[in-house]
Every structure is written in structure tokens, then in C-alpha cells.
Write an enzyme that holds these catalytic residues in place. Structure first.
Site, PDB file in Angstrom:
ATOM      1  N   ARG A   1       0.917  -1.135   0.103  1.00 54.65           N
ATOM      2  CA  ARG A   1       0.080   0.119   0.034  1.00 54.65           C
ATOM      3  C   ARG A   1       0.682   1.292   0.146  1.00 54.65           C
ATOM      4  NH1 ARG A   1      -4.989  -1.668   0.310  1.00 54.65           N
ATOM      5  NH2 ARG A   1      -5.487  -3.762   1.613  1.00 54.65           N
ATOM      6  N   ASP A   2       0.547   2.367  -0.791  1.00 53.99           N
ATOM      7  CA  ASP A   2       1.261   3.541  -0.660  1.00 53.99           C
ATOM      8  C   ASP A   2       0.921   4.094   0.530  1.00 53.99           C
ATOM      9  OD1 ASP A   2       2.010   5.544  -3.301  1.00 53.99           O
ATOM     10  OD2 ASP A   2       1.457   6.489  -1.476  1.00 53.99           O
ATOM     11  N   ILE A   3       2.019   4.703   0.837  1.00 56.49           N
ATOM     12  CA  ILE A   3       2.172   5.586   2.168  1.00 56.49           C
ATOM     13  C   ILE A   3       1.181   6.553   2.459  1.00 56.49           C
ATOM     14  CG2 ILE A   3       4.187   6.953   1.993  1.00 56.49           C
ATOM     15  CD1 ILE A   3       5.218   5.863   4.659  1.00 56.49           C
TER      16      ILE A   3
ATOM     17  N   ASN B   1       4.422   6.431 -13.701  1.00 49.65           N
ATOM     18  CA  ASN B   1       4.960   7.802 -14.030  1.00 49.65           C
ATOM     19  C   ASN B   1       6.521   7.560 -14.357  1.00 49.65           C
ATOM     20  OD1 ASN B   1       2.695   9.179 -13.145  1.00 49.65           O
ATOM     21  ND2 ASN B   1       3.125   9.066 -11.013  1.00 49.65           N
TER      22      ASN B   1
ATOM     23  N   VAL C   1      10.178   8.450  -7.079  1.00 48.45           N
ATOM     24  CA  VAL C   1      10.759   7.241  -6.539  1.00 48.45           C
ATOM     25  C   VAL C   1      11.676   6.640  -7.802  1.00 48.45           C
ATOM     26  CG1 VAL C   1      10.888   5.437  -5.398  1.00 48.45           C
ATOM     27  CG2 VAL C   1       9.315   7.150  -4.558  1.00 48.45           C
TER      28      VAL C   1
ATOM     29  N   HIS D   1       7.765   1.725 -10.777  1.00 48.06           N
ATOM     30  CA  HIS D   1       6.434   1.143  -9.977  1.00 48.06           C
ATOM     31  C   HIS D   1       5.198   1.374 -10.857  1.00 48.06           C
ATOM     32  CE1 HIS D   1       7.566   5.003  -8.579  1.00 48.06           C
ATOM     33  NE2 HIS D   1       6.471   5.313  -8.672  1.00 48.06           N
ATOM     34  N   MET D   2       4.225   0.516 -10.684  1.00 45.37           N
ATOM     35  CA  MET D   2       2.860   1.085 -11.097  1.00 45.37           C
ATOM     36  C   MET D   2       2.060   1.149  -9.915  1.00 45.37           C
ATOM     37  SD  MET D   2       0.830  -2.118 -13.099  1.00 45.37           S
ATOM     38  CE  MET D   2       1.772  -1.938 -14.847  1.00 45.37           C
ATOM     39  N   HIS D   3       1.124   2.293 -10.110  1.00 44.92           N
ATOM     40  CA  HIS D   3       0.141   2.517  -9.232  1.00 44.92           C
ATOM     41  C   HIS D   3      -1.190   1.660  -9.763  1.00 44.92           C
ATOM     42  CE1 HIS D   3       2.066   6.419  -7.460  1.00 44.92           C
ATOM     43  NE2 HIS D   3       3.107   6.168  -8.700  1.00 44.92           N
TER      44      HIS D   3
HETATM   45  P1  5GP Z   1       5.876   8.489  -8.232  1.00 40.08           P
HETATM   46  O1  5GP Z   1       5.646   9.941  -8.136  1.00 40.08           O
HETATM   47  O2  5GP Z   1       7.328   8.320  -8.038  1.00 40.08           O
HETATM   48  O3  5GP Z   1       5.094   7.796  -9.118  1.00 40.08           O
HETATM   49  O4  5GP Z   1       5.340   7.558  -6.751  1.00 40.08           O
HETATM   50  C1  5GP Z   1       5.860   7.370  -5.773  1.00 40.08           C
HETATM   51  C2  5GP Z   1       4.826   6.682  -4.459  1.00 40.08           C
HETATM   52  O5  5GP Z   1       5.577   6.251  -3.422  1.00 40.08           O
HETATM   53  C3  5GP Z   1       4.092   7.912  -3.928  1.00 40.08           C
HETATM   54  O6  5GP Z   1       2.687   7.818  -4.232  1.00 40.08           O
HETATM   55  C4  5GP Z   1       4.514   7.926  -2.543  1.00 40.08           C
HETATM   56  O7  5GP Z   1       3.218   8.220  -1.584  1.00 40.08           O
HETATM   57  C5  5GP Z   1       4.685   6.340  -2.419  1.00 40.08           C
HETATM   58  N1  5GP Z   1       5.892   6.505  -1.419  1.00 40.08           N
HETATM   59  C6  5GP Z   1       7.249   7.019  -1.150  1.00 40.08           C
HETATM   60  N2  5GP Z   1       7.858   6.745  -0.211  1.00 40.08           N
HETATM   61  C7  5GP Z   1       7.160   5.650   0.380  1.00 40.08           C
HETATM   62  C8  5GP Z   1       7.477   4.448   1.438  1.00 40.08           C
HETATM   63  O8  5GP Z   1       8.361   4.693   2.023  1.00 40.08           O
HETATM   64  N3  5GP Z   1       6.473   3.653   1.655  1.00 40.08           N
HETATM   65  C9  5GP Z   1       5.207   3.262   0.693  1.00 40.08           C
HETATM   66  N4  5GP Z   1       4.610   2.315   1.013  1.00 40.08           N
HETATM   67  N5  5GP Z   1       4.986   4.419  -0.142  1.00 40.08           N
HETATM   68  C10 5GP Z   1       5.934   5.264  -0.423  1.00 40.08           C
END
Ligand code: 5GP
Ligand code: ZN
Length: 113
Positions: free
Chosen positions: A28-30, A86, A95, A99-101
């Protein structure tokens, strides 16, 4: 390597892991943007979609399979959901580990940014 998602995949940083196999981890996203917001990553460090080799491309299919499976498990498969990757700075990738949301559980915006 100092990569937060590699550390999550290795269990060195705690996260709410929903699925894992030899190649893929989902957690799960934080900072969830929807009632269901799950991140699906390859265990292997790949910085971004653009860095995938021809040989490594199949991991995206694995990630999509896990997204579909988790959408069913989360009860959002019928109503619909969104998967997003993204890529790079202007793509909004924060990050640098592919990763896939998986987002769902509410009506999502018709615009994509
Ligand atoms: P991006 O913007 O790179 O596509 O998405 C990165 C996602 O990683 C964000 O939605 C952010 O909330 C999530 N995220 C960043 N750090 C952590 C973490 O330490 N743990 C979890 N579970 N999600 C994270
Ligand atoms: Zn990594």
C-alpha cells in the site's frame, strides 16, 4: 543501493505488503490518493520504465497481472480502476524504482494531468 523500494522489497523498511512472488512485490502507498492505492514493483532494481531492456519487458506484464488480481481482492474490479506508471521528471516520477500505481475505490478524475 540506497533505494527505498529496494529496501521495501527486501523487508528492510516496513510496509503493508499485499502480494509477493519471486519477481514482484505489491504494497500500500504510504500517502494514498484513493481508497485503494497500491504500488506494484519489480524486486529487481530498474530505475524507470525507460530503462527496461527487451529481455526485461515481461515484468510489466507480471505487474499488470498482479494489479488485476489485487483489484479483484480489493473489490474494485467491477466498478473500475486505474493503473499508472510515471516515468521521469516531467512524468511525475518521484521514486526512481519502476512502479505501477493501482488506484480505485472512488470516481477518479477524467483528466490525467
Ligand atoms: P511516483 O510519484 O514516483 O510515481 O510515486 C511514488 C509513490 O511512492 C508516492 O505515491 C508515495 O506516496 C509512495 N511512497 C514514497 N515513499 C514510500 C514509502 O516509504 N512507503 C510506501 N508504502 N510508499 C511510499
Ligand atoms: Zn530500487
Amino acid at each position: 543501493m540506497d533505494c527505498i523500494f529496494c529496501k521495501i522489497a527486501a523487508g528492510e523498511i516496513p510496509s503493508d505488503i499485499l502480494y509477493q512472488d519471486e519477481g514482484v512485490v505489491a504494497f500500500r502507498d504510504i500517502n494514498p490518493q484513493a481508497p485503494t492505492h497500491v504500488l506494484i514493483i519489480p524486486k529487481k532494481h530498474i530505475a524507470a520504465l525507460t530503462d527496461l531492456s527487451e529481455a526485461g519487458m515481461s515484468v510489466v506484464g507480471e505487474m499488470a497481472r498482479v494489479a488485476n488480481q489485487l483489484a479483484r481482492a480489493e473489490g474494485i474490479a467491477e466498478r473500475g480502476y486505474r493503473v499508472v506508471i510515471n516515468c521521469g521528471q516531467q512524468g511525475g516520477q518521484l521514486v526512481p524504482h519502476l512502479h505501477m500505481h493501482l488506484l480505485g475505490g472512488r470516481q477518479l478524475s477524467e483528466t490525467l494531468g
